[in-house]
Motif scaffolding. Structure first.
Motif, mmCIF file in Angstrom:
data_model
loop_
_atom_site.group_PDB
_atom_site.id
_atom_site.type_symbol
_atom_site.label_atom_id
_atom_site.label_comp_id
_atom_site.label_asym_id
_atom_site.label_seq_id
_atom_site.Cartn_x
_atom_site.Cartn_y
_atom_site.Cartn_z
ATOM 1 N N VAL A 1 0.834 -1.199 0.000
ATOM 2 C CA VAL A 1 0.000 0.000 0.000
ATOM 3 C C VAL A 1 0.867 1.247 0.000
ATOM 4 C CG1 VAL A 1 -1.722 1.310 1.276
ATOM 5 C CG2 VAL A 1 -1.913 -1.179 1.142
ATOM 6 N N ALA A 2 1.936 1.251 0.791
ATOM 7 C CA ALA A 2 2.810 2.417 0.863
ATOM 8 C C ALA A 2 3.547 2.635 -0.457
ATOM 9 C CB ALA A 2 3.801 2.251 2.005
ATOM 10 N N ALA A 3 4.083 1.557 -1.041
ATOM 11 C CA ALA A 3 4.809 1.676 -2.313
ATOM 12 C C ALA A 3 3.882 2.144 -3.420
ATOM 13 C CB ALA A 3 5.440 0.331 -2.670
ATOM 14 N N LEU A 4 2.665 1.610 -3.443
ATOM 15 C CA LEU A 4 1.686 2.017 -4.455
ATOM 16 C C LEU A 4 1.325 3.485 -4.300
ATOM 17 C CD1 LEU A 4 -0.212 1.078 -6.747
ATOM 18 C CD2 LEU A 4 -1.911 0.577 -4.988
ATOM 19 N N THR A 5 1.142 3.926 -3.072
ATOM 20 C CA THR A 5 0.769 5.321 -2.813
ATOM 21 C C THR A 5 1.874 6.283 -3.219
ATOM 22 O OG1 THR A 5 -0.630 4.626 -0.952
ATOM 23 C CG2 THR A 5 0.028 6.939 -1.037
#
Length: 306
Positions: free
Chosen positions: A183-187
């Motif tokens: 989720v963090a990498a995608l964001t």
């Protein structure tokens, strides 16, 4: 009677190292990477299908745009979509990479291979698949839309699209290396791509950008892909001016206005893209890809030594 025997001295302990050479490690990991990529549909095959479907969609929406005056704006829009949205969709590869990274952490931690060998292997494995994605998309969409005719223009288009997608893939890899949480990498990757869209002259000319955001404009890989596609598409084309009952209206002024036409090169001059070199901009994109992957390697080393 005791007889003393000479016991051979024990060999000195060797420092822990890698038995195989860097080349051997890279080749082995590359072979395994091709096998995994071929079997795991999430890594590339879903993206191939998605880009083919997108090519059909775009080809039918912008079908045979022609050379009327309105076709100029249509070409600007479709080229923007090529670079912005297609590169943005490279985030679809983040889950597969993070899944593989767990294997890397375990094997590298046990001394199986170097982080540099893994980076080389990931790079070599992804090259043909990204090229396949770019080719499948370009072959369908280029001729449906009716972009600049000619084999040379098509292959330049394919080259720019491929290197732009590869730069986007490298960016996703770098962010995922530093932030191995889906989720963090995608964001973060989505934010970076959104930021690049804002500063890449799609919506705001470079001269109108605030000075404190100019650095983002020159670091934006989308800028170089978009400008190279614009140069390849518009240079050498001839467009029709607007014909009305009152006569001919040419917004772009050049030597062809007397025939109610204007040159695509005039549009490039107005947009200040006339000095763009397709080859040079592809070189910049290649350098950016190398830089992103070098940072990816540093991320792997940093997190392992932390």
């Amino acid at each position: 009677l005791c007889v003393a025997r000479r016991v051979p001295a024990a060999a000195p302990l060797q420092p822990r190292g890698f038995r195989a050479s860097l080349v051997s490690q890279t080749l082995t990991l590359t072979h395994r990477g091709f096998i995994n990529a071929g079997r795991n549909i999430v890594m590339y095959w879903i993206r191939v299908a998605m880009y083919i479907a997108l090519a059909v969609l775009m080809g039918t929406v912008w079908f045979n745009i022609g050379v009327a005056f309105a076709a100029v704006q249509k070409r600007l829009g479709v080229l923007f979509f090529f670079v912005a949205f297609l590169c943005f969709m490279s985030v679809a590869g983040i889950p597969a990479f993070l899944e593989e990274k767990h294997v890397f952490d375990r094997e590298h931690g046990s001394g199986a291979y170097k982080a540099l060998a893994y980076v080389f292997a990931v790079t070599l494995t992804s090259l043909p698949f990204i090229f396949l994605i770019a080719t499948c998309f370009a072959v369908i969409v280029y001729w449906l839309i009716g972009l600049h005719a000619g084999a040379a223009a098509f292959f330049r288009f394919l080259a720019v699209l491929f290197i732009s997608l590869y730069a986007a893939e490298s960016l996703c890899l770098m962010v995922s290396g530093f932030i191995p949480i889906f989720v963090a990498a995608l964001t973060i990757t989505s934010f970076i791509n959104g930021f690049y869209m804002v500063v890449a002259e799609f919506f705001v000319p470079r001269g109108d950008l605030p000075k404190f955001w100019i650095w983002g404009h020159f670091l934006c890989y989308q800028k170089y892909g978009y400008e190279a596609l614009m140069q390849n598409e518009l240079s050498g084309l001839i467009f029709d001016c607007v014909r009305t009952a009152m006569g001919c209206t040419c917004i772009y002024v050049d030597d062809l206005n007397a025939t109610c036409r204007f040159r695509g090169d005039t549009v490039l001059q107005v947009l200040e893209f006339d000095t763009v070199s397709v080859g040079a901009w592809c070189g910049v994109l290649a350098a950016m890809s190398v830089g992103y992957r070098a940072l990816f390697w540093l991320a792997l080393v940093f997190r392992h030594n932390k």
